[in-house]
Write a protein that holds these residues in place. Structure first.
Motif, PDB file in Angstrom:
ATOM      1  N   ARG A  20      15.225 -86.560  48.607  1.00 18.18           N
ATOM      2  CA  ARG A  20      15.806 -87.573  49.521  1.00 18.18           C
ATOM      3  C   ARG A  20      17.327 -87.532  49.470  1.00 18.18           C
ATOM      4  NH1 ARG A  20      11.558 -90.845  47.611  1.00 18.18           N
ATOM      5  NH2 ARG A  20      12.958 -92.004  46.244  1.00 18.18           N
ATOM      6  N   LYS A  21      17.880 -87.395  48.250  1.00 21.21           N
ATOM      7  CA  LYS A  21      19.342 -87.326  48.101  1.00 21.21           C
ATOM      8  C   LYS A  21      19.899 -86.114  48.847  1.00 21.21           C
ATOM      9  CE  LYS A  21      19.908 -89.454  43.508  1.00 21.21           C
ATOM     10  NZ  LYS A  21      20.237 -89.144  42.093  1.00 21.21           N
ATOM     11  N   LEU A  22      19.238 -84.964  48.659  1.00 21.62           N
ATOM     12  CA  LEU A  22      19.695 -83.726  49.306  1.00 21.62           C
ATOM     13  C   LEU A  22      19.642 -83.827  50.821  1.00 21.62           C
ATOM     14  CD1 LEU A  22      18.148 -81.012  46.964  1.00 21.62           C
ATOM     15  CD2 LEU A  22      20.577 -81.295  47.460  1.00 21.62           C
ATOM     16  N   LYS A  23      18.565 -84.445  51.344  1.00 17.31           N
ATOM     17  CA  LYS A  23      18.435 -84.574  52.797  1.00 17.31           C
ATOM     18  C   LYS A  23      19.547 -85.426  53.388  1.00 17.31           C
ATOM     19  CE  LYS A  23      13.484 -83.782  53.405  1.00 17.31           C
ATOM     20  NZ  LYS A  23      12.173 -84.375  53.693  1.00 17.31           N
ATOM     21  N   ALA A  24      20.016 -86.385  52.614  1.00 15.47           N
ATOM     22  CA  ALA A  24      21.056 -87.286  53.107  1.00 15.47           C
ATOM     23  C   ALA A  24      22.461 -86.658  53.050  1.00 15.47           C
ATOM     24  CB  ALA A  24      21.036 -88.579  52.291  1.00 15.47           C
ATOM     25  N   MET A  25      22.608 -85.528  52.370  1.00 16.13           N
ATOM     26  CA  MET A  25      23.929 -84.904  52.190  1.00 16.13           C
ATOM     27  C   MET A  25      24.216 -83.860  53.265  1.00 16.13           C
ATOM     28  SD  MET A  25      23.956 -84.123  48.134  1.00 16.13           S
ATOM     29  CE  MET A  25      23.647 -85.377  46.914  1.00 16.13           C
ATOM     30  N   GLY A  26      25.521 -83.622  53.473  1.00 19.26           N
ATOM     31  CA  GLY A  26      25.944 -82.507  54.324  1.00 19.26           C
ATOM     32  C   GLY A  26      25.846 -81.203  53.535  1.00 19.26           C
ATOM     33  N   THR A  27      26.138 -80.085  54.204  1.00 20.26           N
ATOM     34  CA  THR A  27      26.021 -78.771  53.560  1.00 20.26           C
ATOM     35  C   THR A  27      26.901 -78.662  52.324  1.00 20.26           C
ATOM     36  OG1 THR A  27      25.599 -77.793  55.722  1.00 20.26           O
ATOM     37  CG2 THR A  27      26.160 -76.270  53.957  1.00 20.26           C
ATOM     38  N   GLY A  28      28.167 -79.074  52.440  1.00 27.27           N
ATOM     39  CA  GLY A  28      29.094 -79.015  51.298  1.00 27.27           C
ATOM     40  C   GLY A  28      28.612 -79.849  50.129  1.00 27.27           C
ATOM     41  N   GLY A  29      28.098 -81.033  50.449  1.00 26.22           N
ATOM     42  CA  GLY A  29      27.592 -81.913  49.408  1.00 26.22           C
ATOM     43  C   GLY A  29      26.371 -81.336  48.708  1.00 26.22           C
ATOM     44  N   ILE A  34      23.847 -79.092  44.009  1.00 29.61           N
ATOM     45  CA  ILE A  34      23.027 -78.047  43.376  1.00 29.61           C
ATOM     46  C   ILE A  34      23.806 -77.376  42.260  1.00 29.61           C
ATOM     47  CG2 ILE A  34      21.968 -75.770  43.772  1.00 29.61           C
ATOM     48  CD1 ILE A  34      21.145 -76.881  46.571  1.00 29.61           C
ATOM     49  N   TRP A  35      25.089 -77.083  42.519  1.00 32.28           N
ATOM     50  CA  TRP A  35      25.907 -76.423  41.486  1.00 32.28           C
ATOM     51  C   TRP A  35      26.068 -77.330  40.270  1.00 32.28           C
ATOM     52  CZ3 TRP A  35      27.188 -72.107  39.489  1.00 32.28           C
ATOM     53  CH2 TRP A  35      28.270 -72.011  38.620  1.00 32.28           C
ATOM     54  N   MET A  36      26.320 -78.618  40.519  1.00 30.82           N
ATOM     55  CA  MET A  36      26.569 -79.557  39.417  1.00 30.82           C
ATOM     56  C   MET A  36      25.338 -79.708  38.518  1.00 30.82           C
ATOM     57  SD  MET A  36      28.307 -83.317  39.689  1.00 30.82           S
ATOM     58  CE  MET A  36      26.978 -84.064  40.587  1.00 30.82           C
ATOM     59  N   TYR A  37      24.164 -79.790  39.127  1.00 32.55           N
ATOM     60  CA  TYR A  37      22.958 -80.054  38.351  1.00 32.55           C
ATOM     61  C   TYR A  37      22.229 -78.802  37.874  1.00 32.55           C
ATOM     62  CZ  TYR A  37      23.365 -85.016  39.257  1.00 32.55           C
ATOM     63  OH  TYR A  37      23.813 -86.305  39.272  1.00 32.55           O
ATOM     64  N   TYR A  38      22.476 -77.676  38.561  1.00 34.54           N
ATOM     65  CA  TYR A  38      21.701 -76.481  38.232  1.00 34.54           C
ATOM     66  C   TYR A  38      22.552 -75.285  37.829  1.00 34.54           C
ATOM     67  CZ  TYR A  38      17.980 -79.169  40.379  1.00 34.54           C
ATOM     68  OH  TYR A  38      17.078 -80.146  40.670  1.00 34.54           O
ATOM     69  N   LYS A  39      23.840 -75.523  37.537  1.00 38.50           N
ATOM     70  CA  LYS A  39      24.716 -74.381  37.240  1.00 38.50           C
ATOM     71  C   LYS A  39      24.269 -73.605  36.002  1.00 38.50           C
ATOM     72  CE  LYS A  39      28.202 -77.453  35.280  1.00 38.50           C
ATOM     73  NZ  LYS A  39      29.504 -78.044  35.589  1.00 38.50           N
ATOM     74  N   VAL A  40      23.727 -74.287  35.026  1.00 44.56           N
ATOM     75  CA  VAL A  40      23.251 -73.584  33.821  1.00 44.56           C
ATOM     76  C   VAL A  40      22.123 -72.635  34.183  1.00 44.56           C
ATOM     77  CG1 VAL A  40      22.132 -73.879  31.588  1.00 44.56           C
ATOM     78  CG2 VAL A  40      23.964 -75.431  32.258  1.00 44.56           C
ATOM     79  N   TRP A  41      21.194 -73.121  35.026  1.00 44.98           N
ATOM     80  CA  TRP A  41      20.060 -72.278  35.434  1.00 44.98           C
ATOM     81  C   TRP A  41      20.516 -71.141  36.335  1.00 44.98           C
ATOM     82  CZ3 TRP A  41      16.146 -72.890  32.451  1.00 44.98           C
ATOM     83  CH2 TRP A  41      15.891 -74.143  31.888  1.00 44.98           C
ATOM     84  N   LEU A  42      21.472 -71.449  37.238  1.00 47.90           N
ATOM     85  CA  LEU A  42      21.998 -70.395  38.123  1.00 47.90           C
ATOM     86  C   LEU A  42      22.726 -69.331  37.309  1.00 47.90           C
ATOM     87  CD1 LEU A  42      23.365 -72.595  41.056  1.00 47.90           C
ATOM     88  CD2 LEU A  42      21.422 -71.048  41.150  1.00 47.90           C
TER      89      LEU A  42
END
Length: 202
Positions: A20-29, A34-42
């Motif tokens: 739901r949070k992702l759907k409410a965000m623009g592309t940049g957001g 994704i980078w903030m929460y998944y950077k370790v996995w990436l």
């Protein structure tokens, strides 16, 4: 209905909240989130991919049978089509047709007389990684005076088929075999090939 705190949610509910949070965000957001929460996995995925690539490259390198190594000073390293053609022509001339036979051609040593290019070339020659050196007169003379070449040497005008295939800017092409070349017999055949290029292409 009182909204649950995130710490009280099940995994499924947390996933739905993130969607739901992702759907409410623009592309940049979305990218930032994704980078903030998944950077370790990436980062872990990138490292794993790099390790696989390096492993495959090392495995292929260990299987390669280098039949001759040619260094072209002042060559056009960007023109991979010409370098591939030169490699194919040399392989054919040497009858190097086994699966892992490799002709190694390096054309990334600058033709300019700088300490960086001299150091790079000296390192390659010192590591026995050069069987044939194609270079301008001043480079050839410098190493010849130090006893760095066998007597087998070609001096050719940079014109016709040799100009097309080797692709260097100097007027005379010197091709010599360093004294510590590992594949001297193949290197002599490469000199024959270079000498015969014009005749073969006519």
């Amino acid at each position: 209905m009182e909204q649950k705190r995130e710490s009280e949610m099940t995994r499924k509910e947390k996933r739905q909240l993130e969607i739901r949070k992702l759907k409410a965000m623009g592309t940049g957001g979305k990218i930032e989130y994704i980078w903030m929460y998944y950077k370790v996995w990436l980062a872990a995925a990138l490292l794993a991919a790099a390790a696989v690539y390096l492993g495959v490259a090392m495995y292929q390198g260990s299987k390669a049978n280098v039949v001759v190594s040619v260094v072209i000073v002042g060559g056009n390293a960007q023109d991979t089509d010409k370098l591939d053609k030169l490699e194919r022509e040399i392989k054919e001339y040497l009858h190097a047709d086994e699966e892992h036979d490799t002709v190694r051609i390096q054309a990334n040593i600058s033709g300019e007389d700088t300490s960086a290019s001299e150091t790079a070339l000296t390192t390659l020659i010192g590591a026995n990684s050069v069987d044939v050196l194609i270079c301008p007169e001043e480079v050839y003379v410098r190493y010849k005076e130090q006893g760095g070449f066998d007597d087998d040497t070609l001096v050719l005008a940079n014109e016709g088929a040799i100009k097309e295939l080797v692709d260097v800017q100097y007027d005379e092409i010197y091709a010599g075999i360093p004294v510590n070349a590992q594949h001297k017999q193949a290197a002599r055949k490469v000199l024959e090939f270079i000498n015969d290029i014009d005749n073969m292409w006519k």
